[in-house]
Every structure is written in structure tokens, then in C-alpha cells.
Design a protein around this motif. Structure first.
Motif, PDB file in Angstrom:
ATOM      1  N   ARG A 174       6.378  32.449 -30.932  1.00 50.63           N
ATOM      2  CA  ARG A 174       7.238  32.015 -29.979  1.00 50.63           C
ATOM      3  C   ARG A 174       8.751  33.251 -29.602  1.00 50.63           C
ATOM      4  O   ARG A 174       8.649  33.776 -28.660  1.00 50.63           O
ATOM      5  CB  ARG A 174       7.633  30.776 -29.681  1.00 50.63           C
ATOM      6  CG  ARG A 174       7.852  30.306 -28.290  1.00 50.63           C
ATOM      7  CD  ARG A 174       7.759  28.751 -28.471  1.00 50.63           C
ATOM      8  NE  ARG A 174       6.640  27.895 -28.322  1.00 50.63           N
ATOM      9  CZ  ARG A 174       6.215  27.243 -29.432  1.00 50.63           C
ATOM     10  NH1 ARG A 174       7.139  26.785 -30.490  1.00 50.63           N
ATOM     11  NH2 ARG A 174       5.153  26.624 -29.464  1.00 50.63           N
ATOM     12  N   VAL A 175       9.326  33.225 -30.951  1.00 51.26           N
ATOM     13  CA  VAL A 175      10.464  34.064 -30.888  1.00 51.26           C
ATOM     14  C   VAL A 175      10.232  35.430 -30.708  1.00 51.26           C
ATOM     15  O   VAL A 175      10.696  36.166 -30.187  1.00 51.26           O
ATOM     16  CB  VAL A 175      11.475  33.546 -31.958  1.00 51.26           C
ATOM     17  CG1 VAL A 175      12.483  34.601 -32.136  1.00 51.26           C
ATOM     18  CG2 VAL A 175      11.682  32.328 -32.116  1.00 51.26           C
ATOM     19  N   GLN A 176       9.088  35.954 -31.470  1.00 45.47           N
ATOM     20  CA  GLN A 176       8.684  37.144 -31.486  1.00 45.47           C
ATOM     21  C   GLN A 176       8.273  37.464 -29.945  1.00 45.47           C
ATOM     22  O   GLN A 176       8.904  38.834 -29.690  1.00 45.47           O
ATOM     23  CB  GLN A 176       7.439  37.484 -32.372  1.00 45.47           C
ATOM     24  CG  GLN A 176       6.793  38.839 -32.334  1.00 45.47           C
ATOM     25  CD  GLN A 176       7.624  39.812 -33.122  1.00 45.47           C
ATOM     26  OE1 GLN A 176       7.863  39.516 -34.313  1.00 45.47           O
ATOM     27  NE2 GLN A 176       8.099  40.917 -32.620  1.00 45.47           N
ATOM     28  N   ARG A 177       7.600  36.727 -29.187  1.00 42.48           N
ATOM     29  CA  ARG A 177       7.192  37.140 -27.689  1.00 42.48           C
ATOM     30  C   ARG A 177       8.447  37.290 -27.010  1.00 42.48           C
ATOM     31  O   ARG A 177       8.565  38.233 -26.167  1.00 42.48           O
ATOM     32  CB  ARG A 177       6.202  36.108 -27.197  1.00 42.48           C
ATOM     33  CG  ARG A 177       4.872  36.353 -27.712  1.00 42.48           C
ATOM     34  CD  ARG A 177       3.972  35.351 -26.771  1.00 42.48           C
ATOM     35  NE  ARG A 177       4.385  33.954 -26.900  1.00 42.48           N
ATOM     36  CZ  ARG A 177       3.911  32.942 -27.760  1.00 42.48           C
ATOM     37  NH1 ARG A 177       3.075  33.370 -28.892  1.00 42.48           N
ATOM     38  NH2 ARG A 177       4.109  31.794 -27.681  1.00 42.48           N
ATOM     39  N   SER A 178       9.381  36.478 -27.469  1.00 39.37           N
ATOM     40  CA  SER A 178      10.714  36.651 -26.509  1.00 39.37           C
ATOM     41  C   SER A 178      11.428  37.681 -26.810  1.00 39.37           C
ATOM     42  O   SER A 178      11.901  38.480 -25.800  1.00 39.37           O
ATOM     43  CB  SER A 178      11.723  35.390 -26.900  1.00 39.37           C
ATOM     44  OG  SER A 178      11.120  34.264 -26.363  1.00 39.37           O
ATOM     45  N   CYS A 179      11.390  38.343 -28.129  1.00 41.41           N
ATOM     46  CA  CYS A 179      12.165  39.293 -28.577  1.00 41.41           C
ATOM     47  C   CYS A 179      11.428  40.839 -28.029  1.00 41.41           C
ATOM     48  O   CYS A 179      12.104  41.634 -27.425  1.00 41.41           O
ATOM     49  CB  CYS A 179      12.255  39.496 -29.938  1.00 41.41           C
ATOM     50  SG  CYS A 179      13.395  38.341 -30.779  1.00 41.41           S
ATOM     51  N   ASP A 180      10.086  40.667 -27.798  1.00 46.14           N
ATOM     52  CA  ASP A 180       9.271  41.710 -27.478  1.00 46.14           C
ATOM     53  C   ASP A 180       9.604  42.016 -25.792  1.00 46.14           C
ATOM     54  O   ASP A 180       9.812  43.152 -25.336  1.00 46.14           O
ATOM     55  CB  ASP A 180       7.804  41.328 -27.435  1.00 46.14           C
ATOM     56  CG  ASP A 180       7.496  41.570 -28.971  1.00 46.14           C
ATOM     57  OD1 ASP A 180       8.108  42.330 -29.786  1.00 46.14           O
ATOM     58  OD2 ASP A 180       6.434  40.955 -29.362  1.00 46.14           O
TER      59      ASP A 180
ATOM     60  N   ALA B 297      12.280  45.066 -31.509  1.00 40.28           N
ATOM     61  CA  ALA B 297      12.311  43.818 -32.014  1.00 40.28           C
ATOM     62  C   ALA B 297      12.276  43.444 -33.684  1.00 40.28           C
ATOM     63  O   ALA B 297      12.596  42.217 -33.833  1.00 40.28           O
ATOM     64  CB  ALA B 297      11.005  42.935 -31.490  1.00 40.28           C
ATOM     65  N   ALA B 298      12.227  44.443 -34.200  1.00 42.63           N
ATOM     66  CA  ALA B 298      12.055  44.514 -35.753  1.00 42.63           C
ATOM     67  C   ALA B 298      13.330  43.886 -36.420  1.00 42.63           C
ATOM     68  O   ALA B 298      13.485  43.063 -37.411  1.00 42.63           O
ATOM     69  CB  ALA B 298      11.649  45.647 -36.514  1.00 42.63           C
ATOM     70  N   GLU B 299      14.564  44.530 -35.741  1.00 35.68           N
ATOM     71  CA  GLU B 299      15.916  44.319 -36.476  1.00 35.68           C
ATOM     72  C   GLU B 299      16.143  42.921 -36.386  1.00 35.68           C
ATOM     73  O   GLU B 299      16.463  42.066 -37.060  1.00 35.68           O
ATOM     74  CB  GLU B 299      16.808  45.218 -35.903  1.00 35.68           C
ATOM     75  CG  GLU B 299      18.220  45.173 -36.761  1.00 35.68           C
ATOM     76  CD  GLU B 299      18.967  43.984 -36.417  1.00 35.68           C
ATOM     77  OE1 GLU B 299      19.691  43.549 -37.292  1.00 35.68           O
ATOM     78  OE2 GLU B 299      19.104  43.463 -35.213  1.00 35.68           O
ATOM     79  N   PRO B 300      16.249  42.203 -34.968  1.00 33.28           N
ATOM     80  CA  PRO B 300      16.542  40.843 -35.012  1.00 33.28           C
ATOM     81  C   PRO B 300      15.540  39.715 -35.771  1.00 33.28           C
ATOM     82  O   PRO B 300      15.880  38.973 -36.313  1.00 33.28           O
ATOM     83  CB  PRO B 300      16.401  40.602 -33.389  1.00 33.28           C
ATOM     84  CG  PRO B 300      16.065  41.561 -32.842  1.00 33.28           C
ATOM     85  CD  PRO B 300      16.114  42.812 -33.657  1.00 33.28           C
ATOM     86  N   MET B 301      14.318  40.219 -35.479  1.00 33.32           N
ATOM     87  CA  MET B 301      13.230  39.438 -36.174  1.00 33.32           C
ATOM     88  C   MET B 301      13.371  39.614 -37.601  1.00 33.32           C
ATOM     89  O   MET B 301      13.059  38.343 -38.381  1.00 33.32           O
ATOM     90  CB  MET B 301      11.847  39.858 -35.927  1.00 33.32           C
ATOM     91  CG  MET B 301      11.358  39.502 -34.482  1.00 33.32           C
ATOM     92  SD  MET B 301      11.632  37.788 -33.922  1.00 33.32           S
ATOM     93  CE  MET B 301      10.246  37.111 -35.262  1.00 33.32           C
ATOM     94  N   GLY B 302      14.147  40.457 -38.284  1.00 32.14           N
ATOM     95  CA  GLY B 302      14.297  40.484 -39.654  1.00 32.14           C
ATOM     96  C   GLY B 302      15.313  39.543 -40.081  1.00 32.14           C
ATOM     97  O   GLY B 302      15.525  39.324 -41.332  1.00 32.14           O
ATOM     98  N   ARG B 303      16.113  39.152 -39.252  1.00 34.43           N
ATOM     99  CA  ARG B 303      17.399  38.084 -39.457  1.00 34.43           C
ATOM    100  C   ARG B 303      16.830  36.818 -39.340  1.00 34.43           C
ATOM    101  O   ARG B 303      17.376  35.866 -39.267  1.00 34.43           O
ATOM    102  CB  ARG B 303      18.597  38.451 -38.764  1.00 34.43           C
ATOM    103  CG  ARG B 303      18.911  39.567 -39.214  1.00 34.43           C
ATOM    104  CD  ARG B 303      20.426  39.934 -38.165  1.00 34.43           C
ATOM    105  NE  ARG B 303      20.133  40.765 -36.851  1.00 34.43           N
ATOM    106  CZ  ARG B 303      20.257  40.326 -35.818  1.00 34.43           C
ATOM    107  NH1 ARG B 303      20.624  38.960 -35.542  1.00 34.43           N
ATOM    108  NH2 ARG B 303      20.003  41.030 -34.922  1.00 34.43           N
TER     109      ARG B 303
END
Length: 292
Positions: free
Chosen positions: A49-55, A66-72
Motif C-alpha cells: 500500500r505504501v509502495q503504491r503511494s510512493c509510486d 520511490a526506492a529512497e523513501p521505501m528504504g527508510r
């Protein structure tokens, strides 16, 4: 973990629509987030769900990738993992007993210097505080959907909340997620939900009575009063299923003027919960919204 007095590692408990939105907003603001879910399936769904939002943030040009925020982001099912976070925000569904149990579990593992927050939009903090060992550090951090775009966080102060925690919450909201804090006392519906539930159901009653179409009712508020969107569209985005519980709580506490309209009850019972199900007061299945 803190940057001066501002925590840089935040805990969120519950990765549903609202919890994932809070996580998304915190990641975009530069925070590291530990997201606690009940089991592996829920944790996987929350991360997706968060990944879709970041995308979507990438598509809109808000972030480069999206990789940098998802990495946190750390997703976990281990109750002890948010132990070094502060604050920890409970964002489970709007059920008083569920929130009590969740807050008790979180309090048992977090550090003495961490604030314990609930994202409730209506439940009394004084009622929730009775289950805690240290009620003085409980406060409400009521985020608004969609979190990244919203400029507001409502900070709710319970009777037992210590002034130090109030001051720290104001500072964190301003400097952490970068929102504008408004501080309200613990009362039924606080400020925002009480006003929102007054406007939203009245708009639904107008639609029910055939006063105007959903589009025209919404246009009256957005163009006439400067609201970013009308109350019916907003209800579709928040979720129709969220509204009846809040309305019934306020009805019990403040009187029958807050009772949920029959049209809202009927749509929820039919499974029409707004954008997330494809239909509410609008049809979200087509590229162009049509009145349901």
C-alpha cells in the motif's frame, strides 16, 4: 533516535488506509518509519500500500524515485521493534477496545522518552488513557487524508497529558512531518471531526432529499466557501464505512443532530464505501467520475 529534540525514527501501528497514509507522509518528510502489523500477510499488504503511494508521488513529480523513501521503511510483526521510536502513532480501526489493547501493548515496549499517540478521529482520549500506566504522555495526533497533501495535524490533549508532551508534540508536528498543528482539548469529535460530521451528513441529507446533485452540492462548498473539495467527494475519499461509527458516537455524546443519514447507512450496507470499492456518491470505476 532524534535530531536535536525532533525524533527521526517514528513508529506507526496499523497499515490500513490511514496508517499507510501516515507512513507515506512521514517518509516523504524524511523520517525513518517502523510499521507494526498483526501478521505477515497484513505487513506485506501494508508495505504494498505504501509502495503504491510512493509510486504515485513519483508519477506526480513529488519525488525522483520511490526506492529512497521505501528504504527508510521497516515493516514488522514483532511488537518490540518500535521500542526505539518516538512518537509511536496508533492507527488501527476506530474501535475503542482495539485501541485500548493496542496502546497498552505499545506502552509496554517503548522508551520512557517516547510519546504515545493515537490517530483517533473521535474516541475520547480520557477513556483510552485509563488503561495506561503513564497516561501523561498520551495525546492525539489526528492526521488527515491524504496525509502528504494535507497541511494539518490536530493535536488532542487529554486531561492527564503533561504540558511537556504537548509542547514536544507541537514541535514535532511542525518540524517532523512539516504540518501545521492545531491544539484542541479532548471532547467528542474534537474540532475537525465534529465540524466535518456536521457538514458531511447534511450534504448527504440534501442529496437524499433531491435538493441538488452530488456535483452541485460539492461545487457549492468548493467554489462558494473555498473548500478544497466538496463534502460528498471527501466522504468518498475517506471511506463511507468510516463515517457511520463516528456519527453514532457523536449522536450518543452530543445529540440526534449527528445521527448518520439513512442514505449513508444504506450505501455502506450495500458495500459501496467510496473510491476504495469503486462506488460511493460518485462512480470511481470510470476515468470520469459520475454520480452514483
Amino acid at each position: 533516535m532524534t535530531d536535536g529534540n525532533i525524533p527521526t525514527r517514528t513508529g506507526v501501528v496499523g497499515g490500513g488506509q490511514m496508517g499507510a497514509g501516515i507512513v507515506h507522509g512521514l517518509l516523504l518528510a524524511g523520517s525513518s518509519v517502523v510499521l507494526l502489523e498483526r501478521d505477515e500477510a497484513a505487513a506485506t499488504a501494508a508495505r504494498e500500500r505504501v509502495q503504491r503511494s510512493c509510486d504515485k508521488s513519483v508519477e506526480r513529480g513529488k519525488i525522483a524515485d520511490a526506492a529512497e523513501p521505501m528504504g527508510r521503511l521497516t515493516t514488522t510483526t514483532e511488537a518490540a521493534d518500535p521500542a526505539d521510536c518516538g512518537p509511536v502513532v496508533e492507527a488501527v480501526p476506530e474501535d475503542e477496545q482495539l485501541k485500548r489493547d493496542t496502546l497498552q501493548r505499545v506502552e509496554a515496549v517503548i522508551g520512557d522518552d517516547a510519546a504515545l499517540a493515537t490517530n483517533t478521529s473521535s474516541i475520547s482520549l480520557d477513556a483510552l488513557a485509563t488503561s495506561l500506566r503513564r497516561p501523561e504522555r498520551l495525546l492525539g495526533l489526528h492526521f488527515f487524508n491524504p496525509v502528504p497533501a494535507s497541511k494539518l495535524v490536530e493535536i488532542v490533549i487529554a486531561t492527564a497529558t503533561d504540558e511537556t508532551w504537548r509542547e514536544r508534540a507541537v514541535e514535532w508536528v511542525s518540524e517532523g512531518p512539516g504540518k501545521t498543528p492545531v491544539v484542541v482539548a479532548d471532547s467528542p469529535g474534537f474540532a475537525s471531526s465534529r465540524l466535518g460530521v456536521a457538514i458531511g451528513p447534511e450534504a448527504i441529507r440534501m442529496l437524499e432529499a433531491g435538493v441538488a446533485s452530488a456535483e452541485d452540492i460539492d461545487a457549492a462548498m468548493s467554489l462558494g466557501y473555498g473548500h478544497p473539495m466538496g463534502p460528498l467527494r471527501l466522504t468518498d475519499l475517506v471511506g463511507l464505512d468510516v463515517r457511520p461509527g463516528i456519527a453514532r458516537y457523536l449522536e450518543r455524546e452530543l445529540g440526534p443532530r449527528f445521527a448518520p443519514p439513512q442514505l449513508l447507512v444504506d450505501l455502506v450496507e450495500q458495500g459501496h464505501h467510496g473510491r476504495k470499492t469503486g462506488r460511493g456518491f460518485y462512480d470511481w470505476n470510470d476515468a470520469k467520475e459520475k454520480t452514483a
